[in-house]
Design a protein around this motif. Structure first.
Motif, PDB file in Angstrom:
ATOM      1  N   ALA A 147       0.970  -1.344  -0.053  1.00  0.00           N
ATOM      2  CA  ALA A 147       0.079   0.164   0.119  1.00  0.00           C
ATOM      3  C   ALA A 147       0.599   1.189  -0.437  1.00  0.00           C
ATOM      4  CB  ALA A 147      -0.908  -0.103   1.482  1.00  0.00           C
ATOM      5  N   GLU A 148       2.160   1.022   0.418  1.00  0.00           N
ATOM      6  CA  GLU A 148       3.111   2.438   0.815  1.00  0.00           C
ATOM      7  C   GLU A 148       4.022   2.427  -0.708  1.00  0.00           C
ATOM      8  OE1 GLU A 148       3.550   1.971   4.763  1.00  0.00           O
ATOM      9  OE2 GLU A 148       2.268   3.552   5.555  1.00  0.00           O
ATOM     10  N   SER A 149       3.923   1.385  -1.992  1.00  0.00           N
ATOM     11  CA  SER A 149       5.076   0.955  -2.497  1.00  0.00           C
ATOM     12  C   SER A 149       4.902   2.309  -3.218  1.00  0.00           C
ATOM     13  CB  SER A 149       4.845   0.207  -3.170  1.00  0.00           C
ATOM     14  OG  SER A 149       4.531  -1.022  -2.655  1.00  0.00           O
ATOM     15  N   PHE A 150       4.427   3.391  -3.511  1.00  0.00           N
ATOM     16  CA  PHE A 150       4.450   4.032  -4.777  1.00  0.00           C
ATOM     17  C   PHE A 150       3.697   5.942  -3.873  1.00  0.00           C
ATOM     18  CE2 PHE A 150       3.587   0.661  -7.224  1.00  0.00           C
ATOM     19  CZ  PHE A 150       4.678   1.060  -8.143  1.00  0.00           C
ATOM     20  N   SER A 151       3.695   5.616  -1.792  1.00  0.00           N
ATOM     21  CA  SER A 151       3.685   6.509  -1.864  1.00  0.00           C
ATOM     22  C   SER A 151       4.809   8.326  -1.711  1.00  0.00           C
ATOM     23  CB  SER A 151       4.097   6.827  -0.162  1.00  0.00           C
ATOM     24  OG  SER A 151       5.412   5.893   0.287  1.00  0.00           O
ATOM     25  N   ASN A 152       3.779   9.306  -1.865  1.00  0.00           N
ATOM     26  CA  ASN A 152       4.132  10.450  -2.326  1.00  0.00           C
ATOM     27  C   ASN A 152       4.482  10.658  -4.080  1.00  0.00           C
ATOM     28  OD1 ASN A 152       4.094  12.053  -0.025  1.00  0.00           O
ATOM     29  ND2 ASN A 152       5.830  10.606   0.921  1.00  0.00           N
ATOM     30  N   LEU A 153       4.932   9.712  -4.553  1.00  0.00           N
ATOM     31  CA  LEU A 153       4.826   9.968  -6.286  1.00  0.00           C
ATOM     32  C   LEU A 153       4.012  10.252  -7.095  1.00  0.00           C
ATOM     33  CD1 LEU A 153       6.296   8.685  -8.789  1.00  0.00           C
ATOM     34  CD2 LEU A 153       5.013   6.519  -7.933  1.00  0.00           C
ATOM     35  N   ASN A 154       4.726  11.493  -8.181  1.00  0.00           N
ATOM     36  CA  ASN A 154       3.224  12.258  -8.961  1.00  0.00           C
ATOM     37  C   ASN A 154       2.132  11.338  -9.059  1.00  0.00           C
ATOM     38  OD1 ASN A 154       2.493  13.586 -10.577  1.00  0.00           O
ATOM     39  ND2 ASN A 154       3.125  13.549 -12.219  1.00  0.00           N
ATOM     40  N   PRO A 155       1.159  11.818  -8.645  1.00  0.00           N
ATOM     41  CA  PRO A 155      -0.919  11.379  -9.104  1.00  0.00           C
ATOM     42  C   PRO A 155      -0.320  11.174 -10.122  1.00  0.00           C
ATOM     43  CG  PRO A 155      -0.576  13.735  -8.229  1.00  0.00           C
ATOM     44  CD  PRO A 155       0.675  12.619  -7.748  1.00  0.00           C
ATOM     45  N   GLY A 156      -0.238  12.022 -11.251  1.00  0.00           N
ATOM     46  CA  GLY A 156      -0.340  11.726 -12.403  1.00  0.00           C
ATOM     47  C   GLY A 156       0.508  10.474 -13.630  1.00  0.00           C
ATOM     48  N   LEU A 157       1.609  10.282 -12.649  1.00  0.00           N
ATOM     49  CA  LEU A 157       1.709   8.607 -13.760  1.00  0.00           C
ATOM     50  C   LEU A 157       1.060   8.594 -14.639  1.00  0.00           C
ATOM     51  CD1 LEU A 157       4.811   7.632 -13.550  1.00  0.00           C
ATOM     52  CD2 LEU A 157       2.902   5.687 -12.172  1.00  0.00           C
ATOM     53  N   LEU A 158       2.053   8.291 -16.293  1.00  0.00           N
ATOM     54  CA  LEU A 158       0.739   7.804 -16.655  1.00  0.00           C
ATOM     55  C   LEU A 158       0.986   5.359 -16.785  1.00  0.00           C
ATOM     56  CD1 LEU A 158       1.172  10.538 -19.028  1.00  0.00           C
ATOM     57  CD2 LEU A 158      -0.749   9.987 -18.040  1.00  0.00           C
ATOM     58  N   GLU A 159       2.398   6.026 -16.708  1.00  0.00           N
ATOM     59  CA  GLU A 159       2.855   4.039 -17.418  1.00  0.00           C
ATOM     60  C   GLU A 159       3.472   3.720 -15.930  1.00  0.00           C
ATOM     61  OE1 GLU A 159       5.030   2.148 -20.827  1.00  0.00           O
ATOM     62  OE2 GLU A 159       3.576   3.423 -21.404  1.00  0.00           O
ATOM     63  N   LEU A 160       2.564   2.555 -16.062  1.00  0.00           N
ATOM     64  CA  LEU A 160       3.580   2.079 -14.641  1.00  0.00           C
ATOM     65  C   LEU A 160       3.845   0.175 -15.752  1.00  0.00           C
ATOM     66  CD1 LEU A 160       5.485   1.899 -11.786  1.00  0.00           C
ATOM     67  CD2 LEU A 160       2.594   1.436 -11.061  1.00  0.00           C
ATOM     68  N   ALA A 218      -1.584  -5.497  -2.894  1.00  0.00           N
ATOM     69  CA  ALA A 218      -2.496  -4.842  -1.555  1.00  0.00           C
ATOM     70  C   ALA A 218      -2.944  -4.146  -1.898  1.00  0.00           C
ATOM     71  CB  ALA A 218      -0.898  -4.286  -0.329  1.00  0.00           C
ATOM     72  N   PRO A 219      -4.138  -4.778  -1.270  1.00  0.00           N
ATOM     73  CA  PRO A 219      -5.545  -3.516  -1.343  1.00  0.00           C
ATOM     74  C   PRO A 219      -4.639  -1.941  -1.850  1.00  0.00           C
ATOM     75  CG  PRO A 219      -6.356  -4.703  -0.054  1.00  0.00           C
ATOM     76  CD  PRO A 219      -4.714  -4.932  -0.652  1.00  0.00           C
ATOM     77  N   ASP A 220      -5.070  -0.680  -1.968  1.00  0.00           N
ATOM     78  CA  ASP A 220      -4.815   0.376  -2.153  1.00  0.00           C
ATOM     79  C   ASP A 220      -3.192   1.114  -3.140  1.00  0.00           C
ATOM     80  OD1 ASP A 220      -6.779   1.885  -1.370  1.00  0.00           O
ATOM     81  OD2 ASP A 220      -7.143   1.314   1.085  1.00  0.00           O
ATOM     82  N   SER A 221      -3.084  -0.655  -3.306  1.00  0.00           N
ATOM     83  CA  SER A 221      -1.426  -0.146  -3.271  1.00  0.00           C
ATOM     84  C   SER A 221      -1.505   0.817  -4.645  1.00  0.00           C
ATOM     85  CB  SER A 221      -1.349  -1.371  -4.076  1.00  0.00           C
ATOM     86  OG  SER A 221      -0.774  -2.474  -3.547  1.00  0.00           O
ATOM     87  N   PHE A 222      -2.257   1.256  -5.715  1.00  0.00           N
ATOM     88  CA  PHE A 222      -2.290   2.094  -6.654  1.00  0.00           C
ATOM     89  C   PHE A 222      -2.679   3.597  -6.810  1.00  0.00           C
ATOM     90  CE2 PHE A 222      -1.657  -1.776  -8.481  1.00  0.00           C
ATOM     91  CZ  PHE A 222      -0.391  -1.840  -8.974  1.00  0.00           C
ATOM     92  N   ALA A 223      -3.562   3.435  -5.139  1.00  0.00           N
ATOM     93  CA  ALA A 223      -4.251   4.476  -5.263  1.00  0.00           C
ATOM     94  C   ALA A 223      -3.869   5.811  -5.072  1.00  0.00           C
ATOM     95  CB  ALA A 223      -5.366   4.569  -3.357  1.00  0.00           C
ATOM     96  N   GLY A 224      -2.980   6.026  -5.478  1.00  0.00           N
ATOM     97  CA  GLY A 224      -2.538   7.635  -4.946  1.00  0.00           C
ATOM     98  C   GLY A 224      -2.146   8.246  -6.418  1.00  0.00           C
ATOM     99  N   SER A 251     -10.396  -7.477  -3.607  1.00  0.00           N
ATOM    100  CA  SER A 251     -11.119  -6.123  -3.800  1.00  0.00           C
ATOM    101  C   SER A 251     -10.413  -4.705  -2.943  1.00  0.00           C
ATOM    102  CB  SER A 251     -12.656  -6.635  -3.089  1.00  0.00           C
ATOM    103  OG  SER A 251     -12.650  -7.985  -3.741  1.00  0.00           O
ATOM    104  N   GLY A 252     -10.004  -4.264  -3.643  1.00  0.00           N
ATOM    105  CA  GLY A 252      -9.478  -3.210  -3.347  1.00  0.00           C
ATOM    106  C   GLY A 252      -7.790  -2.650  -4.118  1.00  0.00           C
ATOM    107  N   ALA A 253      -7.392  -3.894  -4.826  1.00  0.00           N
ATOM    108  CA  ALA A 253      -6.279  -3.788  -5.191  1.00  0.00           C
ATOM    109  C   ALA A 253      -6.488  -3.038  -6.550  1.00  0.00           C
ATOM    110  CB  ALA A 253      -6.132  -5.072  -6.568  1.00  0.00           C
TER     111      ALA A 253
END
Length: 347
Positions: free
Chosen positions: A166-179, A190-196, A215-217
């Motif tokens: 869930a914290e793998s991408f904490s504080n990364l640009n929410p405008g990321l286009l491709e991962l 984990a749930p919410d891994s990409f929520a940001g 659910s929530g992935a």
């Protein structure tokens, strides 16, 4: 010692090879009249820009040097926009290694052994593309990509990552286009891994070891266009897993272990145009499976061993153009789509 230099407008590529003698006690430097590169026993000491800075925006220092470490402030005297350090042996990298590159837009570290750590790239605020392909990375510590406020493309394929937390991408640009996570060893998301990552358009998770997605992935990925989940071990797909993907246009689930699909599984994917379920273990397609897919144009069900398709299964697919149904055991497929004169069936 040998050196080969190609100089064109807008690009300088350095192919450097050096064999440091055990007797040498001072850095070895190569000067091509544009860049002076100084290194010692695998450590990049300093790069300076000597002439014609206005015709150069790209620097490539690849396998020839066999770098293992980038010293702090090594690039403080250069102004490049594109930096390629691929196919060295870099295993020691600090936040300060990139100090002096505030305008860097693209960084390639492919084919190294770079260990991720918190705020490693935080000073690269104009970076739009970061490639860490083939680095033996096995985990993503919290805040590894923090501070990358302009990043659009992040390539992590061909590593050894096992889990996305869930914290793998904490504080990364929410405008990321491709991962891109293709060809890792991921078995857990984990749930919410990409929520940001609310602006993400393309997510590649193909060729991993995923079996069960909670659910929530994919929560928060309302803008996602393409989701690649092929070549995993996924056994089931639920509506609760997909419900947040309201903007999805292409979903790739081929070559998994899916044996059944419940009615309304794809109900929330009203924008979906292409669905690939080929190479799974489906045997019976029940009515309602494709309910809600009013924009679907291309559906692929080949290589499943399907023996039963309920009447009305394709009723909601009013825009269907292509149906791939090869290598199944159901012989009445043309009857099922007889009400769709524009559909091309590949069977």
């Amino acid at each position: 010692m040998s050196r080969f230099l190609l100089l064109f407008p807008q690009i300088v590529i350095l192919f450097l090879s050096a064999r440091a003698s055990s007797e040498v006690k001072k850095p070895t430097c190569q000067d091509d009249n544009v860049y002076k590169v100084c290194h010692y026993r695998g450590v990049l000491i300093e790069v300076t820009q000597s002439r014609f800075p206005w015709v150069v925006n790209r620097l490539v220092i690849d396998w020839g040097l066999g770098l293992s470490e980038i010293r702090e402030n090594a690039f403080k005297n250069v102004t490049v926009l594109y930096l390629d350090l691929s196919f060295n042996r870099i295993s020691v990298l600090k936040r300060e290694s990139f100090r002096g590159l505030p305008n860097l837009e693209s960084l390639s570290l492919d084919g190294n052994v770079v260990p991720l750590s918190g705020y490693l790239f935080a000073d690269l605020r104009h970076l739009t593309r970061l490639s860490l392909n083939s680095n033996r990375i096995n985990s993503i510590p919290k805040d590894s990509f923090a501070g990358l406020s302009s990043l659009k493309y992040l390539d992590l394929q061909r590593n050894k990552i096992e889990a996305i937390e869930a914290e793998s991408f904490s504080n990364l640009n929410p405008g990321l286009l491709e991962l891109n996570f293709k060809q890792n060893k991921i078995f857990r998301v984990a749930p919410d891994s990409f929520a940001g990552l609310t602006g993400l358009h393309y997510l590649y998770l193909d060729d991993n070891r995923l079996e069960d997605l909670p659910s929530g992935a994919f929560r928060g990925l309302n803008e996602l266009n393409d989701l690649y989940l092929s070549d995993n071990w996924i056994t089931s797909v639920s509506r609760s897993l997909l419900r947040d993907l309201v903007g999805l246009k292409r979903l790739y689930l081929q070559q998994n272990e899916i044996s059944a699909l419940e009615p309304d599984t794809f109900r929330d994917l009203s924008q979906l145009e292409e669905l690939d379920l080929s190479g799974n273990k489906l045997s019976h397609i029940v009515v309602g499976t494709f309910a809600g897919l009013s924009n679907l144009e291309d559906i692929r069900l080949s290589d499943n061993g399907i023996h039963t398709v309920d009447n009305g299964t394709f009723a909601d697919l009013v825009r269907l153009r292509y149906l791939y149904f090869r290598c199944n055991n159901f012989t009445e497929i043309y009857t099922e789509v007889s009400g769709f004169p524009n559909v091309i069936v590949y069977s």
